[in-house]
Enzyme design. Structure first.
Site, mmCIF file in Angstrom:
data_model
loop_
_atom_site.group_PDB
_atom_site.id
_atom_site.type_symbol
_atom_site.label_atom_id
_atom_site.label_comp_id
_atom_site.label_asym_id
_atom_site.label_seq_id
_atom_site.Cartn_x
_atom_site.Cartn_y
_atom_site.Cartn_z
ATOM 1 N N ARG A 69 17.192 55.012 84.146
ATOM 2 C CA ARG A 69 16.796 55.981 85.088
ATOM 3 C C ARG A 69 17.989 56.870 85.166
ATOM 4 N NH1 ARG A 69 17.066 54.183 89.597
ATOM 5 N NH2 ARG A 69 17.485 52.188 89.265
ATOM 6 N N TYR A 198 11.859 57.207 78.323
ATOM 7 C CA TYR A 198 12.240 55.992 78.650
ATOM 8 C C TYR A 198 11.945 55.301 80.117
ATOM 9 C CZ TYR A 198 15.003 51.931 79.820
ATOM 10 O OH TYR A 198 15.189 50.523 80.129
ATOM 11 N N LYS A 207 8.046 53.606 89.118
ATOM 12 C CA LYS A 207 9.005 54.061 90.314
ATOM 13 C C LYS A 207 8.392 55.554 90.791
ATOM 14 C CE LYS A 207 11.363 50.439 90.135
ATOM 15 N NZ LYS A 207 12.343 49.727 89.620
ATOM 16 N N HIS A 227 10.577 48.102 97.014
ATOM 17 C CA HIS A 227 11.207 47.467 95.828
ATOM 18 C C HIS A 227 11.342 46.086 95.877
ATOM 19 C CE1 HIS A 227 14.669 48.293 92.456
ATOM 20 N NE2 HIS A 227 13.605 47.943 91.906
ATOM 21 N N SER A 249 18.118 47.294 91.430
ATOM 22 C CA SER A 249 17.927 47.168 90.034
ATOM 23 C C SER A 249 18.864 46.087 89.217
ATOM 24 C CB SER A 249 17.882 48.498 89.366
ATOM 25 O OG SER A 249 16.859 49.292 90.119
ATOM 26 N N CYS A 251 19.471 43.050 89.839
ATOM 27 C CA CYS A 251 20.328 42.148 90.622
ATOM 28 C C CYS A 251 19.566 40.914 90.849
ATOM 29 C CB CYS A 251 20.477 42.945 91.778
ATOM 30 S SG CYS A 251 21.771 44.169 91.774
ATOM 31 N N ASP A 278 8.950 43.358 91.002
ATOM 32 C CA ASP A 278 9.496 44.632 91.315
ATOM 33 C C ASP A 278 9.273 45.518 92.354
ATOM 34 O OD1 ASP A 278 11.719 46.324 90.212
ATOM 35 O OD2 ASP A 278 10.098 47.828 89.488
ATOM 36 N N ARG A 372 15.042 46.304 77.702
ATOM 37 C CA ARG A 372 13.692 45.717 78.391
ATOM 38 C C ARG A 372 12.525 45.102 77.644
ATOM 39 N NH1 ARG A 372 14.206 46.493 84.436
ATOM 40 N NH2 ARG A 372 16.144 47.550 84.711
HETATM 41 P P1 GTP Z 1 14.831 45.584 87.800
HETATM 42 O O1 GTP Z 1 13.836 45.183 86.964
HETATM 43 O O2 GTP Z 1 15.813 46.375 87.280
HETATM 44 O O3 GTP Z 1 14.616 46.276 89.086
HETATM 45 O O4 GTP Z 1 15.849 44.263 88.192
HETATM 46 P P2 GTP Z 1 15.747 42.902 88.861
HETATM 47 O O5 GTP Z 1 16.353 42.742 90.161
HETATM 48 O O6 GTP Z 1 14.376 42.316 88.257
HETATM 49 O O7 GTP Z 1 16.744 42.357 87.746
HETATM 50 P P3 GTP Z 1 16.878 40.909 86.974
HETATM 51 O O8 GTP Z 1 16.292 39.635 87.545
HETATM 52 O O9 GTP Z 1 16.340 41.177 85.599
HETATM 53 O O10 GTP Z 1 18.422 40.816 86.893
HETATM 54 C C1 GTP Z 1 19.053 40.913 85.998
HETATM 55 C C2 GTP Z 1 20.405 40.621 86.111
HETATM 56 O O11 GTP Z 1 20.670 39.667 87.217
HETATM 57 C C3 GTP Z 1 20.937 39.588 84.852
HETATM 58 O O12 GTP Z 1 22.307 40.053 84.606
HETATM 59 C C4 GTP Z 1 20.840 38.167 85.433
HETATM 60 O O13 GTP Z 1 22.157 37.357 84.651
HETATM 61 C C5 GTP Z 1 21.527 38.406 86.984
HETATM 62 N N1 GTP Z 1 20.977 37.324 87.832
HETATM 63 C C6 GTP Z 1 19.673 37.248 88.147
HETATM 64 N N2 GTP Z 1 19.690 35.954 89.153
HETATM 65 C C7 GTP Z 1 20.957 35.646 89.171
HETATM 66 C C8 GTP Z 1 21.611 34.535 90.162
HETATM 67 O O14 GTP Z 1 20.904 34.077 90.554
HETATM 68 N N3 GTP Z 1 23.142 34.431 89.917
HETATM 69 C C9 GTP Z 1 23.561 35.302 89.126
HETATM 70 N N4 GTP Z 1 25.046 35.058 88.984
HETATM 71 N N5 GTP Z 1 23.023 36.246 88.371
HETATM 72 C C10 GTP Z 1 21.670 36.380 88.469
HETATM 73 C C1 SPV Z 2 14.802 49.311 88.041
HETATM 74 O O1 SPV Z 2 15.710 50.253 87.607
HETATM 75 O O2 SPV Z 2 14.730 49.092 89.281
HETATM 76 C C2 SPV Z 2 13.569 49.144 86.956
HETATM 77 C C3 SPV Z 2 13.791 49.689 86.040
HETATM 78 O O3 SPV Z 2 12.713 48.128 87.625
HETATM 79 S S1 SPV Z 2 12.852 51.239 85.741
HETATM 80 O O4 SPV Z 2 11.370 50.985 85.569
HETATM 81 O O5 SPV Z 2 13.337 51.837 84.487
HETATM 82 O O6 SPV Z 2 13.073 51.901 86.932
HETATM 83 MN MN MN Z 3 13.230 48.003 89.827
#
Ligand code: GTP
Ligand code: SPV
Ligand code: MN
Length: 589
Positions: A69, A198, A207, A227, A249, A251, A278, A372
């Site tokens: 993004r 992308y 989003k 979110h 994002s 996290c 999400d 992704r």
């Molecule tokens: P978006 O799709 O971008 O909105 O993100 P999301 O919040 O769905 O992120 P996602 O669950 O894919 O998190 C990705 C990152 O967070 C990776 O680097 C994971 O390893 C890390 N992560 C997720 N859960 C944990 C956790 O409980 N502990 C730690 N240390 N890292 C975590």
């Molecule tokens: C985020 O960045 O929070 C996502 C991926 O979930 S995107 O759809 O690219 O915004």
């Molecule tokens: Mn997201």
């Protein structure tokens, strides 16, 4: 093809603007999608992967300058600048339309215009909303067909004279980063995205619509677009309680939404069900409680770090019908790989930039950190049986959280709804690769909505407070979590992932009034012995105490940072939040 008059009129205008060679209407049929997949492989836009190991799976690489993004180029073009607020980029809508039209003009020449009718939310749900996206990219069509409900069934539920749908124009142009704009016109229900191809920039249902436009609609119509993941936790008695969680994002939303309970919990009969990973749309239900639907139909998840240990459910979800973007192409067996999948990078690979790659360059990643997968929700082994329920699920708790190496404890509970709104509004987190720009910098990201709120964030806080007034006693309880506290060596202290259920168990116990807590200046933290540590290796109650600690010195600094952040909102900052900040400062004395 629709008979809706406003859709047809808009389509004619857009056709005249971008001048496509032909127009193809997406009907949602498997035959049509299969035809498009073939075409995209013929042109090299997509690579068909090993169909025995990854049936229905494809790989796509975006332009090197187009991998995340772009917040600096994302605009909220409300008529009045003050309605976009201090946290959004703004430009006058007429000026922006002119600029975008000049960029998009004739840009479909020699190309096909794909018309995608889509529903955010189960088709026909009273909470679902309809959009049309025009695109010149087959990749976008195929992603939208996974991420949303598309085609004829959607059009069937839009009345002929209805204007209640979101206009979305996407034009890839030449993916020129200097002319890239992701623009929202909340008062016109319109989105225009140019010069990107992308993810979040171009899958306009996600989003752009489901958060930026929908948050604005939600404010005016009395509901919330957030979110947030949505997750059901089933206890050994078979009762399921649902929670939502807002993390910025990359996290941990996808990870928490699909978590596998620790062995001890599984043995007792705990189960976890995914409703969304999400986005949550939340309404006050007939019973006065807050109910949530997931407007999406798939997962656009972060690939790196996903493996059979961290998130087996996500990995299994990606084993069929999935599009991978910017991961490593493993030429040994025509599959995919990314950092953190396993310890065996392919010796014969192609990296996300399209260059030969053998996994031996320590400083050069094979997959982009924001690479992704786009995977159908129905693939998920733990998908909730309520996933398609248009009424949604009732929410017991709302959980905020971010990446904070210090300061924020593992978990705390707000004192009440307004204090919870304060807790959400002061969220801060280290930035990630999900957006372009520096990674690892702590920034305020209220409710994880900083990049996604389609109107003035001060008014957004006010809307949260109003929702609390409507919900009264039936409001979900509000919590904050932080899985990311690190030790002196920079190592994460809390094991995280499936073990996060230990924290969710405490959260649900608090919701049911079954467990006491410690009063701190910021809210309630657990008595350490109330977090179940059974079965955890290398983690004892003394370590737990270190991450439950609330350090008044650090929080005094935090309060100063909040005060500075709050100043941005001027007189649109609700009085309630000013009072909350004053109380925090008082409590810290
Ligand atoms: P978006 O799709 O971008 O909105 O993100 P999301 O919040 O769905 O992120 P996602 O669950 O894919 O998190 C990705 C990152 O967070 C990776 O680097 C994971 O390893 C890390 N992560 C997720 N859960 C944990 C956790 O409980 N502990 C730690 N240390 N890292 C975590
Ligand atoms: C985020 O960045 O929070 C996502 C991926 O979930 S995107 O759809 O690219 O915004
Ligand atoms: Mn997201």
């Amino acid at each position: 093809m629709t008979k809706n008059k406003s859709v047809l009129k808009w389509l004619e205008e857009m056709k005249a603007l971008v001048s496509p060679d032909q127009v193809v209407w997406i009907d949602g049929s498997e035959e049509q999608l299969e035809e498009l997949r073939k075409m995209s492989c013929d042109t090299g836009e997509m690579v068909k992967l090993n169909q025995e190991k990854l049936p229905g799976c494809y790989l796509h690489r975006t332009h090197e300058n187009d991998v995340a993004r772009v917040e600096a180029r994302t605009f909220i073009c409300s008529r009045e600048e003050k309605d976009a607020g201090p946290t959004n980029n703004w430009k006058d809508p007429q000026e922006m339309y002119e600029l975008l039209y000049s960029i998009a003009k004739d840009s479909y020449q020699g190309k096909t215009m794909y018309v995608i009718p889509y529903s955010m939310g189960p088709v026909g749900s009273p909470f679902a909303k309809i959009g049309y996206e025009l695109t010149d990219s087959i990749y976008v069509v195929l992603n939208m067909a996974i991420m949303t409900r598309v085609g004829a069934a959607v059009e069937a539920v839009l009345p002929e004279d209805s204007d209640d749908w979101v206009r979305g124009l996407h034009a890839s142009c030449n993916v020129d980063a200097e002319k890239r704009y992701i623009c929202h016109f909340p008062e016109d229900n319109a989105i225009i995205s140019v010069n990107s191809a992308y993810g979040g920039n171009v899958l306009l249902g996600k989003k752009c619509f489901a958060l930026r436009i929908a948050s604005f609609l939600g404010k005016n119509e009395g509901w919330m677009a957030e979110h947030m993941l949505i997750l059901g936790i089933e206890n050994p008695q078979g009762e399921i309680k649902y929670v939502t969680a807002a993390f910025p994002s990359a996290c941990g939303k996808t990870n928490l939404a699909m978590m596998i309970p620790p062995e001890g919990y599984q043995a007792k009969g705990y189960k976890v069900w995914t409703v969304g990973d999400d986005i949550a749309w939340m309404h006050v239900g007939p019973d006065g409680r807050l109910w949530a639907i997931n407007p999406e139909n798939g997962f656009f998840g972060v690939a790196p770090g996903t493996n059979m240990k961290s998130n087996p459910n996500a990995l299994i979800t990606t084993q069929k019908g999935t599009i991978f973007t910017n991961v490593v192409h493993n030429l040994n067996d025509n599959t995919v790989w990314w950092e953190g999948l396993d310890k065996n990078p392919p010796e014969l690979g192609v990296d996300w930039k399209g260059n030969p790659w053998n996994g031996k360059t320590a400083d050069q990643k094979g997959a982009h950190p924001n690479s992704r997968f786009t995977a159908p929700a129905k693939n998920c082994p733990c998908i909730s049986d309520q996933f398609d329920n248009g009424a949604g699920v009732p929410i017991s708790a709302i959980i905020f959280g971010g990446r904070r190496a210090q300061t924020t404890p593992l978990v705390y509970q707000s004192r009440d709804w307004n204090n919870g709104v304060f807790v959400g509004s002061i969220m801060a987190s280290e930035t990630t690769a999900a957006a372009t720009g520096a990674v690892g910098v702590v920034r305020r990201d209220p409710m994880a909505m900083l990049p996604f709120c389609g109107y003035h964030m001060g008014d957004y806080f006010g809307h949260w407070i109003e929702m609390g007034e409507k919900l009264g006693e039936k409001a979900p309880k509000i919590f904050n979590v932080n899985w990311f506290r690190v030790d002196d060596n920079g190592k994460f202290i809390w094991p995280g992932f499936g073990d996060n259920l230990r924290v969710l168990e405490w959260i649900l116990a608090r919701c049911e009034g079954k467990v006491d807590a410690v009063q701190t200046p910021i809210g309630f933290t657990p008595n350490p012995e109330d977090i179940n540590l059974e079965g955890l290796e290398d983690f004892d109650i003394e370590t737990l105490k270190t991450i439950l600690e609330v350090d008044p010195g650090k929080w005094a600094k935090e309060a100063a940072g909040i005060e500075e952040f709050y100043e941005k909102f001027g007189d649109r900052l609700p009085e309630e939040l000013k009072n909350q900040l004053a109380t925090l400062k008082e409590n810290l004395k």
